[in-house]
Design a protein around this motif. Structure first.
Motif, PDB file in Angstrom:
ATOM      1  N   TYR A 118      38.924 -21.536 -32.466  1.00 30.03           N
ATOM      2  CA  TYR A 118      38.407 -22.896 -32.302  1.00 30.03           C
ATOM      3  C   TYR A 118      39.528 -23.864 -31.934  1.00 30.03           C
ATOM      4  O   TYR A 118      39.410 -24.639 -30.980  1.00 30.03           O
ATOM      5  CB  TYR A 118      37.721 -23.336 -33.596  1.00 30.03           C
ATOM      6  N   PHE A 119      40.620 -23.827 -32.700  1.00 25.22           N
ATOM      7  CA  PHE A 119      41.688 -24.806 -32.471  1.00 25.22           C
ATOM      8  C   PHE A 119      42.533 -24.462 -31.252  1.00 25.22           C
ATOM      9  O   PHE A 119      43.189 -25.342 -30.687  1.00 25.22           O
ATOM     10  CB  PHE A 119      42.546 -24.952 -33.725  1.00 25.22           C
ATOM     11  N   SER A 120      42.522 -23.216 -30.830  1.00 23.89           N
ATOM     12  CA  SER A 120      43.173 -22.874 -29.570  1.00 23.89           C
ATOM     13  C   SER A 120      42.364 -23.400 -28.392  1.00 23.89           C
ATOM     14  O   SER A 120      42.900 -24.027 -27.482  1.00 23.89           O
ATOM     15  CB  SER A 120      43.345 -21.354 -29.452  1.00 23.89           C
ATOM     16  N   LYS A 121      41.065 -23.184 -28.427  1.00 22.57           N
ATOM     17  CA  LYS A 121      40.211 -23.574 -27.311  1.00 22.57           C
ATOM     18  C   LYS A 121      40.076 -25.086 -27.190  1.00 22.57           C
ATOM     19  O   LYS A 121      40.187 -25.648 -26.091  1.00 22.57           O
ATOM     20  CB  LYS A 121      38.829 -22.942 -27.458  1.00 22.57           C
ATOM     21  N   PHE A 122      39.848 -25.767 -28.327  1.00 22.12           N
ATOM     22  CA  PHE A 122      39.542 -27.191 -28.267  1.00 22.12           C
ATOM     23  C   PHE A 122      40.738 -28.079 -28.596  1.00 22.12           C
ATOM     24  O   PHE A 122      40.658 -29.299 -28.429  1.00 22.12           O
ATOM     25  CB  PHE A 122      38.366 -27.503 -29.188  1.00 22.12           C
ATOM     26  N   ASP A 123      41.817 -27.507 -29.096  1.00 25.47           N
ATOM     27  CA  ASP A 123      43.102 -28.193 -29.235  1.00 25.47           C
ATOM     28  C   ASP A 123      42.938 -29.544 -29.942  1.00 25.47           C
ATOM     29  O   ASP A 123      42.345 -29.619 -31.007  1.00 25.47           O
ATOM     30  CB  ASP A 123      43.735 -28.337 -27.851  1.00 25.47           C
ATOM     31  N   GLY A 124      43.448 -30.609 -29.346  1.00 19.98           N
ATOM     32  CA  GLY A 124      43.387 -31.934 -29.972  1.00 19.98           C
ATOM     33  C   GLY A 124      41.980 -32.429 -30.195  1.00 19.98           C
ATOM     34  O   GLY A 124      41.695 -33.129 -31.180  1.00 19.98           O
ATOM     35  N   GLU A 125      41.061 -32.084 -29.305  1.00 16.40           N
ATOM     36  CA  GLU A 125      39.670 -32.498 -29.472  1.00 16.40           C
ATOM     37  C   GLU A 125      39.070 -31.856 -30.717  1.00 16.40           C
ATOM     38  O   GLU A 125      38.288 -32.481 -31.439  1.00 16.40           O
ATOM     39  CB  GLU A 125      38.854 -32.130 -28.236  1.00 16.40           C
TER      40      GLU A 125
ATOM     41  N   ASP B 162      35.239 -12.305 -27.397  1.00 10.03           N
ATOM     42  CA  ASP B 162      34.129 -11.896 -26.538  1.00 10.03           C
ATOM     43  C   ASP B 162      32.795 -12.398 -27.080  1.00 10.03           C
ATOM     44  O   ASP B 162      31.876 -12.724 -26.313  1.00 10.03           O
ATOM     45  CB  ASP B 162      34.083 -10.370 -26.404  1.00 10.03           C
ATOM     46  N   SER B 163      32.675 -12.475 -28.404  1.00  6.53           N
ATOM     47  CA  SER B 163      31.416 -12.891 -29.020  1.00  6.53           C
ATOM     48  C   SER B 163      31.253 -14.409 -29.080  1.00  6.53           C
ATOM     49  O   SER B 163      30.138 -14.923 -28.934  1.00  6.53           O
ATOM     50  CB  SER B 163      31.306 -12.323 -30.436  1.00  6.53           C
ATOM     51  N   PHE B 164      32.364 -15.136 -29.284  1.00  7.46           N
ATOM     52  CA  PHE B 164      32.245 -16.566 -29.565  1.00  7.46           C
ATOM     53  C   PHE B 164      33.066 -17.461 -28.643  1.00  7.46           C
ATOM     54  O   PHE B 164      32.931 -18.686 -28.702  1.00  7.46           O
ATOM     55  CB  PHE B 164      32.668 -16.838 -31.021  1.00  7.46           C
ATOM     56  N   GLY B 165      33.900 -16.887 -27.807  1.00  5.49           N
ATOM     57  CA  GLY B 165      34.789 -17.694 -26.973  1.00  5.49           C
ATOM     58  C   GLY B 165      34.078 -18.589 -25.983  1.00  5.49           C
ATOM     59  O   GLY B 165      34.642 -19.576 -25.513  1.00  5.49           O
ATOM     60  N   GLY B 166      32.826 -18.283 -25.654  1.00  2.20           N
ATOM     61  CA  GLY B 166      32.094 -19.084 -24.684  1.00  2.20           C
ATOM     62  C   GLY B 166      31.343 -20.257 -25.285  1.00  2.20           C
ATOM     63  O   GLY B 166      30.723 -21.042 -24.539  1.00  2.20           O
TER      64      GLY B 166
ATOM     65  N   GLU C 187      30.173 -28.483 -29.475  1.00  4.19           N
ATOM     66  CA  GLU C 187      29.142 -28.795 -30.456  1.00  4.19           C
ATOM     67  C   GLU C 187      28.706 -27.554 -31.219  1.00  4.19           C
ATOM     68  O   GLU C 187      28.625 -27.563 -32.457  1.00  4.19           O
ATOM     69  CB  GLU C 187      27.935 -29.434 -29.762  1.00  4.19           C
ATOM     70  N   ASN C 188      28.431 -26.478 -30.512  1.00  2.41           N
ATOM     71  CA  ASN C 188      27.932 -25.272 -31.171  1.00  2.41           C
ATOM     72  C   ASN C 188      29.021 -24.558 -31.964  1.00  2.41           C
ATOM     73  O   ASN C 188      28.762 -24.008 -33.032  1.00  2.41           O
ATOM     74  CB  ASN C 188      27.326 -24.326 -30.133  1.00  2.41           C
ATOM     75  N   PHE C 189      30.251 -24.571 -31.457  1.00  2.00           N
ATOM     76  CA  PHE C 189      31.346 -23.923 -32.189  1.00  2.00           C
ATOM     77  C   PHE C 189      31.680 -24.720 -33.439  1.00  2.00           C
ATOM     78  O   PHE C 189      31.961 -24.165 -34.507  1.00  2.00           O
ATOM     79  CB  PHE C 189      32.581 -23.797 -31.287  1.00  2.00           C
ATOM     80  N   THR C 190      31.630 -26.056 -33.348  1.00  2.00           N
ATOM     81  CA  THR C 190      31.877 -26.888 -34.519  1.00  2.00           C
ATOM     82  C   THR C 190      30.839 -26.614 -35.597  1.00  2.00           C
ATOM     83  O   THR C 190      31.167 -26.474 -36.783  1.00  2.00           O
ATOM     84  CB  THR C 190      31.843 -28.379 -34.137  1.00  2.00           C
ATOM     85  N   SER C 191      29.581 -26.513 -35.199  1.00  2.00           N
ATOM     86  CA  SER C 191      28.515 -26.198 -36.152  1.00  2.00           C
ATOM     87  C   SER C 191      28.746 -24.842 -36.804  1.00  2.00           C
ATOM     88  O   SER C 191      28.576 -24.681 -38.022  1.00  2.00           O
ATOM     89  CB  SER C 191      27.161 -26.218 -35.429  1.00  2.00           C
ATOM     90  N   LEU C 192      29.155 -23.861 -36.013  1.00  2.00           N
ATOM     91  CA  LEU C 192      29.439 -22.526 -36.541  1.00  2.00           C
ATOM     92  C   LEU C 192      30.573 -22.573 -37.558  1.00  2.00           C
ATOM     93  O   LEU C 192      30.476 -21.991 -38.649  1.00  2.00           O
ATOM     94  CB  LEU C 192      29.809 -21.588 -35.393  1.00  2.00           C
TER      95      LEU C 192
END
Length: 249
Positions: free
Chosen positions: A16-23, A83-87, A91-96
Motif C-alpha cells: 500500500y505505502f509503496s504504491k500510494f506513497d505520500g498520498e 498479483d492479487s492486490f496490486g491493481g 479507495e478500495n485498497f484503503t478500505s482493505l
C-alpha cells in the motif's frame, strides 16, 4: 481479510505505502513513513522495520523516488500478494487495509463513517484509532518488563467501558491501567469523566501509561495515581446543542 496471517497483512501494508506513497500517508493522517511504520508495526505485532522492508520490496514496481530492493528478484510470496492486490485503486485498497488493521473492524469502520459525515475527512480518525491500538499493543509487549507489574496477569478491558484499558492482577492484587498514545514527545492527554472518576476512586491502584514519540521511536512514561502524581488536569466542559427528529405513529 482480518483472518489473514500476520505476514500477509504486513506485506499488504508495505505494498500500500509503496504504491500510494505520500498520498497513502495522507489518507491515514500520518506525517511520515517512520510514524506509519511504528504505528502499523505495533498494531500488527511486528517490527516497524518489517513494514518498511516490504515497502522497499515493491518500490521498483512504482514511480517513486526510492529504488527499493532492485538488486534482486521479488520474493515469490510477495509477488503473490502483488498479483492479487496490486491493481487496487486508492479507495478500495484503503478500505482493505482498514479492515485488516482496525481491531473491531466492522464497528470501527461504522464509527469512522459517522465521523466522516461531519468534518473528520483528513484521516485523523484512522490515525487516532491506530495510534491508540499501537499504544495498547506496546503496553502488552512491555508490561512484564516493568518492575511494578512483575508477576501479575493481564486482562484486556478496552471494550468493557470500565474506565481503564487493562486489569493487572494476582490473587492478592488488582490494578487498573489506562493507556494513551502521543505521536510527539509532548502533547495533551485527556481523561474521560469515567476515567477521571475511576482514577480518583482507585488512587494508587490506578496507573496512566503514556506511549509517545511514534514519529521517531516510541517510548513510554508510567504514572501511578496520575491525579496525585503532579500532573495537572483541567476540567473542560462542553455544552452541546442536540437536535432530534420526531414522528407521530
Amino acid at each position: 481479510m482480518h483472518d489473514l496471517p500476520v505476514r500477509e497483512k504486513s506485506i499488504l501494508a508495505g505494498l500500500y505505502f509503496s504504491k500510494f506513497d505520500g498520498e497513502g500517508l495522507r489518507t491515514f493522517g500520518f506525517g511520515g513513513f517512520t510514524e506509519a511504520f511504528n504505528v502499523i508495526g505495533l498494531t500488527l505485532g511486528v517490527r516497524p522495520g518489517s513494514i518498511k522492508n516490504y515497502r522497499d520490496e515493491f518500490d521498483p514496481l512504482f514511480p517513486n523516488k526510492r529504488k527499493g530492493w532492485h538488486q534482486r528478484p521479488m520474493r515469490e510470496y510477495c509477488k503473490k500478494i502483488y498479483d492479487s492486490f496490486g491493481g487496487l485503486d486508492l479507495e478500495n485498497f484503503t478500505s482493505l487495509l482498514k479492515q485488516i488493521l482496525y481491531k473491531e473492524h466492522d464497528l470501527d469502520l461504522l464509527i469512522e463513517e459517522v465521523a466522516e459525515s461531519g468534518c473528520d475527512t483528513d484521516g485523523s480518525f484512522a490515525k487516532r484509532l491506530l495510534t491508540g491500538q499501537a499504544a495498547e499493543q506496546y503496553f502488552m509487549n512491555a508490561f512484564k518488563s516493568i518492575p511494578t507489574f512483575d508477576g501479575l496477569n493481564i486482562r484486556d478491558t478496552t471494550k468493557l467501558g470500565c474506565g481503564f484499558d487493562f486489569q493487572l492482577y494476582s490473587p492478592s492484587v488488582s490494578l487498573a491501567v489506562e493507556v494513551k498514545g502521543l505521536n510527539d514527545k509532548r502533547g495533551n492527554i485527556t481523561l474521560t469523566e469515567k476515567e477521571h472518576a475511576i482514577a480518583s476512586r482507585m488512587g494508587d491502584r490506578y496507573f496512566l501509561f503514556v506511549v509517545k514519540n511514534f514519529k521517531e521511536k516510541p517510548i513510554h512514561d508510567l504514572y501511578q495515581n496520575p491525579l496525585g502524581e503532579g500532573l495537572v488536569f483541567t476540567k473542560v466542559e462542553q455544552h452541546i446543542i442536540q437536535t432530534s427528529w420526531t414522528t407521530r405513529m
